[in-house]
Motif scaffolding. Structure first.
Motif, PDB file in Angstrom:
ATOM      1  N   TRP A 213       1.286 -36.297  41.710  1.00  0.00           N
ATOM      2  CA  TRP A 213       1.696 -37.678  41.465  1.00  0.00           C
ATOM      3  C   TRP A 213       0.528 -38.514  40.947  1.00  0.00           C
ATOM      4  O   TRP A 213       0.686 -39.317  40.020  1.00  0.00           O
ATOM      5  CB  TRP A 213       2.252 -38.305  42.747  1.00  0.00           C
ATOM      6  N   ILE A 214      -0.636 -38.317  41.533  1.00  0.00           N
ATOM      7  CA  ILE A 214      -1.816 -39.068  41.084  1.00  0.00           C
ATOM      8  C   ILE A 214      -2.131 -38.766  39.625  1.00  0.00           C
ATOM      9  O   ILE A 214      -2.452 -39.662  38.834  1.00  0.00           O
ATOM     10  CB  ILE A 214      -3.034 -38.748  41.983  1.00  0.00           C
ATOM     11  N   SER A 215      -2.011 -37.496  39.249  1.00  0.00           N
ATOM     12  CA  SER A 215      -2.309 -37.105  37.863  1.00  0.00           C
ATOM     13  C   SER A 215      -1.320 -37.723  36.879  1.00  0.00           C
ATOM     14  O   SER A 215      -1.668 -37.997  35.723  1.00  0.00           O
ATOM     15  CB  SER A 215      -2.310 -35.578  37.729  1.00  0.00           C
ATOM     16  N   ILE A 216      -0.105 -37.952  37.318  1.00  0.00           N
ATOM     17  CA  ILE A 216       0.907 -38.572  36.454  1.00  0.00           C
ATOM     18  C   ILE A 216       0.733 -40.086  36.393  1.00  0.00           C
ATOM     19  O   ILE A 216       0.816 -40.693  35.314  1.00  0.00           O
ATOM     20  CB  ILE A 216       2.328 -38.238  36.972  1.00  0.00           C
ATOM     21  N   ASP A 218      -1.947 -42.141  37.461  1.00  0.00           N
ATOM     22  CA  ASP A 218      -3.249 -42.737  37.156  1.00  0.00           C
ATOM     23  C   ASP A 218      -3.358 -43.268  35.726  1.00  0.00           C
ATOM     24  O   ASP A 218      -3.775 -44.416  35.517  1.00  0.00           O
ATOM     25  CB  ASP A 218      -4.372 -41.727  37.443  1.00  0.00           C
ATOM     26  N   PRO A 219      -3.015 -42.453  34.721  1.00  0.00           N
ATOM     27  CA  PRO A 219      -3.143 -42.958  33.337  1.00  0.00           C
ATOM     28  C   PRO A 219      -2.221 -44.142  33.052  1.00  0.00           C
ATOM     29  O   PRO A 219      -2.532 -44.970  32.209  1.00  0.00           O
ATOM     30  CB  PRO A 219      -2.758 -41.735  32.496  1.00  0.00           C
ATOM     31  N   LEU A 220      -1.096 -44.196  33.746  1.00  0.00           N
ATOM     32  CA  LEU A 220      -0.136 -45.270  33.498  1.00  0.00           C
ATOM     33  C   LEU A 220      -0.511 -46.562  34.209  1.00  0.00           C
ATOM     34  O   LEU A 220      -0.371 -47.652  33.648  1.00  0.00           O
ATOM     35  CB  LEU A 220       1.262 -44.832  33.954  1.00  0.00           C
ATOM     36  N   VAL A 221      -0.996 -46.442  35.431  1.00  0.00           N
ATOM     37  CA  VAL A 221      -1.365 -47.621  36.214  1.00  0.00           C
ATOM     38  C   VAL A 221      -2.465 -48.414  35.522  1.00  0.00           C
ATOM     39  O   VAL A 221      -2.459 -49.653  35.518  1.00  0.00           O
ATOM     40  CB  VAL A 221      -1.810 -47.214  37.640  1.00  0.00           C
TER      41      VAL A 221
END
Length: 224
Positions: A213-216, A218-221
């Protein structure tokens, strides 16, 4: 296992086809508000202000149970920068899925703060409501056990009469049906099933770990 998955996929495709066919003949009822329950807040997120994760969960699905703590942990990590919207999706091959989802819709009418505690209580004790343990029980017996063992500890005895009245009225039935139709209309075929900012994730159908979830997210946040 593969044969079972094929049968499940066929069953859901038939359900989706029926929904689509019905939609050609008549308008599917439009709910009073958008389906789903916002985690951690009673307010709807403003479009574009946060990353939005939508999770389709079945309260008596073991994969939904295992997926929720990891997603919850990731969302808590980001705070208000990520919003989670849970949609209840009662799988037709889980005998007590509709009962569980209807229970959650009912407590939402009493107090929205009851929704997630009850969902998590279903996850904790769901094995007692699988198909096999309840095979020889009547629907009324299962309803009564759910009320006594799962609902009352969350809503309290003071709200018991309101819960029973709400569970048996047409509104909770309608809301639960709408949740299922909403998922079918979006191509949901099982639980857990995830969308991020409206896009389905390829890993849907099985629990995802916190690091995934973090890998998904992080770039969006960082772009919100």
């Amino acid at each position: 296992m593969e044969l079972a998955r094929q049968r499940v996929s066929l069953l859901l495709l038939v359900a989706i086809g029926c929904c689509c066919a019905f939609g050609v003949m008549a308008q599917v009822p439009i709910p009073e508000r958008t389906d789903g329950f916002v985690y951690g807040s009673g307010k709807r997120p403003a479009l574009g202000e946060t990353v939005v994760v939508e999770a389709y969960l079945d309260p008596v699905c073991p994969d939904s149970r295992d997926a929720w703590p990891e997603l919850k942990k990731a969302v808590d990590h980001y705070g208000k920068r990520v919003t989670v919207l849970v949609h209840l999706f009662p799988l037709p091959y889980h005998s007590n899925a509709f009962i569980s989802c209807r229970s959650i819709h009912t407590v939402n009418k009493i107090n929205p703060s009851f929704v997630y505690p009850l969902l998590e209580r279903f996850f904790k004790y769901q094995e007692g409501y699988y198909n096999q343990p309840t095979y020889g029980k009547t629907r009324a017996t299962v309803d009564a056990e759910v009320t006594k063992n799962l609902v009352v500890p969350i809503v309290g005895e003071a709200n018991l009469a309101a819960y029973k009245a709400g569970f048996n009225d047409s509104q909770s039935d309608h809301a639960t049906r709408i949740s299922f139709k909403y998922g079918c209309a979006r191509g949901v075929t099982g639980t857990p099933y995830f969308f991020v900012n409206g896009i389905p994730l390829s890993d849907s159908g099985s629990p995802m770990e916190y690091n995934k979830w973090i890998s998904i997210l992080d770039p969006l946040v960082g772009k919100v």
